[in-house]
Write an enzyme that holds these catalytic residues in place. Structure first.
Site, short mmCIF file in Angstrom:
data_model
loop_
_atom_site.label_atom_id
_atom_site.label_comp_id
_atom_site.label_asym_id
_atom_site.label_seq_id
_atom_site.Cartn_x
_atom_site.Cartn_y
_atom_site.Cartn_z
N CYS A 56 -7.97 83.30 3.95
CA CYS A 56 -6.92 82.79 3.11
C CYS A 56 -5.51 83.32 3.58
O CYS A 56 -5.61 84.39 4.40
CB CYS A 56 -6.91 83.20 1.92
SG CYS A 56 -8.13 82.51 0.63
N GLU A 58 -3.03 84.68 2.30
CA GLU A 58 -2.82 85.96 1.69
C GLU A 58 -3.36 86.90 2.42
O GLU A 58 -2.94 88.04 2.66
CB GLU A 58 -3.08 85.99 0.20
CG GLU A 58 -2.18 85.08 -0.54
CD GLU A 58 -2.88 83.62 -0.45
OE1 GLU A 58 -3.86 83.30 0.22
OE2 GLU A 58 -2.59 82.92 -1.70
ZN LIG Z 1 -7.37 83.29 -1.28
#
Ligand SMILES: [Zn+2]
Length: 135
Positions: A56, A58
């Site tokens: 991801c 993040e």
């Molecule tokens: Zn995530």
């Protein structure tokens, strides 16, 4: 709110989102973190043909922050290619919790409409974090 730093965070998240590797979902995400050292760290999603091992945005931004030597998250911007504001997935909410306080601002953007302005505590109430481990 410091509008200058917010503009820089949005710009950083959008710039890195355009470099996302998302050939399978075509859903590009960028994340930008303002860290305790005053620097901005960014990351994008990186998919993989073996779907579950993709990263991801993040998580990528957190890895960049740690590699850069910072330890705490002060503010987060997430931008995604969907029409709704892109919010951190459940796993990333916990990843952010490791380095951010419940009142840390999380600003979530889609490609249109108003951003969702929220906090980590609203996204992950009653969370478990490092403070639970008495060391
Ligand atoms: Zn995530």
């Amino acid at each position: 709110m410091n509008t200058d730093i917010d503009a820089q965070l949005f710009e950083a998240a959008e710039a890195v989102r355009k470099r996302a590797y998302a050939p399978y979902s075509h859903f590009t995400v960028g994340a930008a973190i303002l860290a305790d050292d005053g620097k901005i760290y960014s990351g994008c999603n990186v998919e993989n043909a073996a779907y579950p091992i993709g990263n991801c945005a993040e998580a990528s931004a957190i890895a960049a922050m740690i590699a850069g030597g910072a330890k705490r998250i002060e503010r987060v911007y997430v931008t995604g290619s969907g029409s709704m504001p892109t919010t951190p997935c459940g796993g990333c909410r916990q990843r952010l919790r490791e380095f951010a306080a419940p009142d840390t601002a999380i600003i979530c953007h889609g490609v249109e409409g108003e951003p969702l302005m929220t906090t980590l505590g609203e996204l992950l109430p009653h969370s478990f974090g490092p403070d639970h481990l008495d060391q």
